[in-house]
Design an enzyme around this catalytic site. Structure first.
Site, mmCIF file in Angstrom:
data_model
loop_
_atom_site.group_PDB
_atom_site.id
_atom_site.type_symbol
_atom_site.label_atom_id
_atom_site.label_comp_id
_atom_site.label_asym_id
_atom_site.label_seq_id
_atom_site.Cartn_x
_atom_site.Cartn_y
_atom_site.Cartn_z
ATOM 1 N N HIS A 45 1.022 -1.370 -0.009
ATOM 2 C CA HIS A 45 0.071 -0.019 0.221
ATOM 3 C C HIS A 45 0.901 1.268 -0.086
ATOM 4 C CE1 HIS A 45 0.052 -0.429 4.495
ATOM 5 N NE2 HIS A 45 0.045 1.243 4.516
ATOM 6 N N ASP B 296 1.329 -7.622 1.980
ATOM 7 C CA ASP B 296 1.385 -6.484 1.877
ATOM 8 C C ASP B 296 2.777 -5.656 1.752
ATOM 9 O OD1 ASP B 296 0.966 -3.456 1.609
ATOM 10 O OD2 ASP B 296 -0.504 -3.372 3.265
ATOM 11 N N SER C 97 4.038 2.336 8.179
ATOM 12 C CA SER C 97 3.663 1.283 7.304
ATOM 13 C C SER C 97 4.949 0.949 6.500
ATOM 14 C CB SER C 97 2.617 2.022 6.389
ATOM 15 O OG SER C 97 1.323 1.859 6.807
HETATM 16 N N1 ARG Z 1 -4.694 0.186 7.515
HETATM 17 C C1 ARG Z 1 -3.220 0.315 6.793
HETATM 18 C C2 ARG Z 1 -2.504 1.337 7.258
HETATM 19 O O1 ARG Z 1 -3.051 2.516 7.395
HETATM 20 C C3 ARG Z 1 -3.495 0.507 5.228
HETATM 21 C C4 ARG Z 1 -3.880 -0.621 4.549
HETATM 22 C C5 ARG Z 1 -4.214 -0.544 2.910
HETATM 23 N N2 ARG Z 1 -5.164 -1.327 2.608
HETATM 24 C C6 ARG Z 1 -6.499 -1.002 2.447
HETATM 25 N N3 ARG Z 1 -7.459 -2.037 2.240
HETATM 26 N N4 ARG Z 1 -6.899 0.253 2.035
HETATM 27 O O2 ARG Z 1 -1.317 1.387 7.248
#
Ligand code: ARG
Length: 718
Positions: free
Chosen positions: A85, A220, A653
């Protein structure tokens, strides 16, 4: 009596040393303050191996990646691992309906196949330095309550020399709400290339349904490489650039993780507000979060309709959609968990203790009453602010049109400065390409304009509406408001020069006031912006200023009240380290979540009817044939995700998750649902970090992608 007991209990919980897992520590200090505890928990490295400015240390393998993520160097040829992501925008940009790398994945089988990711950059931390004393001397020249206001300006002066004439980026960030200041010196590299990515069905497996949740099965991750000039220094893209030689890179562990193992994460957490007041929590629950969620729900629905109908539109909007959806769900979860984890009550109790402690100190007793008054004013205008940012300007057209304000301002001056006008027009040209053209989809954007105008009209206090809207809606017959709104927006979109790039660029070559004042989209955007700027912005600014001063004093008082506690500063996009353990948890009565997931779980979740749960055929084959190579765990399954107790937030992330020996065991990518209140209050019972197990990453690269070239490049610890 009851209240006293409550106070006493919270007082005990409040004053014991911070839990091991809580805290986003400054790497510079971690060797001193936390080191003993870290070694007791299992760490085998010396403080110098964590952070050192003279010799290679872990900090040299951790990078600030792109627009607010973290990455890590994993080979001596500048290979970089981050989240899928985090690479998403670059991957989508490098995709077309004919060559859809987002959907199909991509693997460079040698360096010549690596793809320049234009606009992407990464930055290393060269060093950090405590500049509190210098800053406080400079700030003391200003009146007490306006000092924070000048921190940025004074910080820039202090950081100037450290930039070494553009060799580095340097800036000062405040810590502990402006009670301390640190300078960060960074070195930025701008030739970054895409090396590999799994298909989206792996990199975003589970989609928004699984987002922010455990058990999780998302692969991811994505892989990039840093390129430099022949002196190993930053350079703009050039075919003759060479792979970066890092000071330090992470060896990769194949040994796996056990419940209870030591785990440490370095990265760039973006923002937390752990010292938010009970008043702030209440406002978030009752007003701000529901407003954001309501507006985003609608915008997402309208974008998705167009994306589902057309692959080109899907690729164009995918990244923006994912970003909006990510924090849409975040705010839903935050509201739910602020309530469930009783954060308001906990904050309130902490404030009572503070007020009692500070009862004899007038500078501490009065601050809560003052802030309460500020909140009473802020509450009246806060929603307006949210509806502008998340609603009206949720349209790309309106957001872009709003940017013409500066140009108009300059053109209105009796002695217009032609050089400045030209410069502003250049900015608008640049923004047209990088923002407007990149993200504008006529159908969805028009519907977003209609929907957000209608919501604004219905939900925002009529007394605060711009005159333009009041006049317009006065013409509407009862029950025909939507019709009128539709017609109005239709006209704006068809008549504006913004949607006609030839006309627009002609105008920007020679800007004039008349065109701006005639253009319906620009005037629409201006009506909202001017109404807000002239009448309401002052209240929001005053609140933010008062809240910052409050925070500064409250924080200072809290530190005075508990002189033996090790405090850590809120996240502010600077490098931090957090340490804890691999750990399972129990989300609710009778339910236990184990600390890891496996490939088996992906097969269980498979649902070909939902684009979020498609499993690639090749992955199913590998599973069926148990073709796992060296990547299976002790149970014979390929591990996919695991949990730690580390304290992270957005910005982390892509962060490296490392074991006691400093070897890479995974990549952090999410928080869990039960602790979505975590940016405002850390919950030791529920808070977990969700990571991709490095063995899953390697398995996908090797067995699914066939990119053994990348595996060979890494240093594997077996
Ligand atoms: N919740 C994750 C974060 O903020 C991002 C995941 C991205 N995936 C998604 N389905 N939007 O780091």
């Amino acid at each position: 009596m009851k209240k006293q007991i409550l106070t006493l209990i919270t007082f005990i919980a409040f004053t014991i040393t911070t839990f091991a897992d809580e805290g986003m520590w400054l790497p510079l200090l971690v060797g001193q303050k936390n080191y003993t505890q870290m070694t007791q928990m299992g760490l085998k490295l010396s403080p110098q191996q964590l952070y050192d400015i003279n010799n290679a240390s872990i900090k040299d393998a951790v990078i600030w990646f792109g627009g607010g993520c973290t990455g890590e160097v994993i080979s001596n040829e500048g290979l970089v691992l981050t989240n899928h992501h985090c690479g998403y925008d670059a991957i989508a940009t490098l995709s077309t309906p004919e060559n859809n790398r987002l959907a199909n994945g991509f693997w460079a089988l040698d360096k010549s196949q690596e793809l320049p990711a234009q606009g992407l950059s990464v930055a290393f931390l060269v060093r950090m330095e405590d500049v509190t004393e210098k800053m406080l001397v400079e700030l003391a020249k200003y009146p007490a309550d306006s000092q924070l206001f000048y921190a940025q300006k004074e910080g820039e002066k202090i950081a100037k020399a450290a930039k070494e004439d553009g060799k580095y980026e340097a800036f000062v960030k405040d810590m502990f709400k402006g009670n301390q200041f640190y300078m960060f010196v960074m070195e930025r590299y701008t030739d970054i290339r895409l090396v590999g990515t799994p298909p989206e069905s792996i990199g975003k497996f589970g989609g928004d349904t699984d987002n922010w949740m455990w058990p999780r099965h998302t692969g991811d991750f994505s892989i990039f490489r840093i390129y430099t000039n022949s002196n190993n220094k930053p350079a703009a893209y050039s075919a003759s650039n060479v792979p970066f030689k890092p000071k330090k890179y992470f060896p990769v562990s194949l040994k796996g993780v056990e419940n209870g193992d030591f785990a440490m994460i370095f990265g760039f957490p973006g923002r937390t507000n752990r010292y938010e007041t009970s008043m702030g929590v209440k406002l978030a629950i009752e007003q701000t979060n529901p407003a954001i969620v309501k507006l985003r729900t609608k915008r997402l629905q309208l974008m998705k309709e167009q994306m589902d109908a057309n692959t080109e539109v899907r690729l164009q909007l995918a990244s923006r959609y994912a970003q909006i959806a990510n924090y849409w769900k975040y705010y839903i979860g935050q509201t739910e968990q602020l309530k469930h984890n009783k954060v308001y009550e906990r904050k309130f109790a902490e404030e009572e203790i503070f007020k009692n402690w500070g009862a004899t100190n007038p500078s501490y007793t009065s601050i809560f009453g003052q802030l309460e008054k500020e909140y009473d004013i802020f509450k009246k205008y806060n929603k307006h602010q949210v509806y502008l940012g998340e609603g009206i300007r949720g349209s790309i057209l309106v957001a872009y049109a709003s940017a013409f304000l500066d140009l108009e301002k300059e053109l209105l001056k009796p002695m217009a400065d032609t050089a400045k006008i030209h410069a502003l027009a250049q900015v608008l040209k640049f923004r047209h390409t990088s923002f407007y053209k990149a993200l504008y989809n006529k159908e969805s954007d028009k519907e977003i304009m209609v929907a957000t105008l209608e919501m604004y009209y219905n939900d925002i206090d009529k007394a605060q509406h711009p005159e333009m809207l009041t006049k317009l809606m006065a013409k509407a017959k009862k029950g025909k408001e939507t019709e009128l709104i539709n017609k109005t927006i239709e006209k704006i979109v068809s008549k504006t020069i913004i949607t006609d790039s030839v006309k627009l660029f002609k105008f920007l070559d020679k800007p004039n006031l008349k065109t701006i004042q005639k253009d319906p989209a620009i005037q629409y955007a201006f009506a909202f912006a001017k109404n807000y700027n002239n009448n309401y912005k002052k209240y929001i600014d005053a609140f933010n200023f008062a809240n910052a001063n409050f925070g500064n004093k409250y924080m200072k008082g809290l530190m005075e009240m508990q002189p033996n506690k090790y405090f850590y500063p809120d996240a502010n996009s600077t490098m931090r380290c957090t340490y804890g353990n691999i750990k399972d948890y129990s989300p609710k009565d009778a339910v236990h979540y184990s600390h890891f997931t496996t490939l088996k779980g992906i097969m269980e979740k498979e649902d070909p009817t939902s684009d979020e749960f498609v499993v690639p055929t090749k992955l199913k084959e590998l599973y069926k044939n148990k073709d796992y190579g060296q990547y299976a765990g002790k149970d014979g399954e390929v591990p996919v995700g695991f949990l730690t107790t580390n304290d992270i937030t957005g910005g982390n992330s892509g962060s490296p998750v490392i074991n006691a020996n400093g070897e890479l065991i995974g990549t952090a990518f999410d928080g869990n649902w039960e602790a979505m209140s975590g940016d405002i209050a850390f919950d030791a019972q529920f808070k977990r970090t969700i990571c991709v197990d490095i063995r899953y990453t390697l398995f996908i690269i090797d067995k699914l992608g066939g990119a053994t070239n990348l595996i060979k490049e890494m240093t594997l610890i077996k």
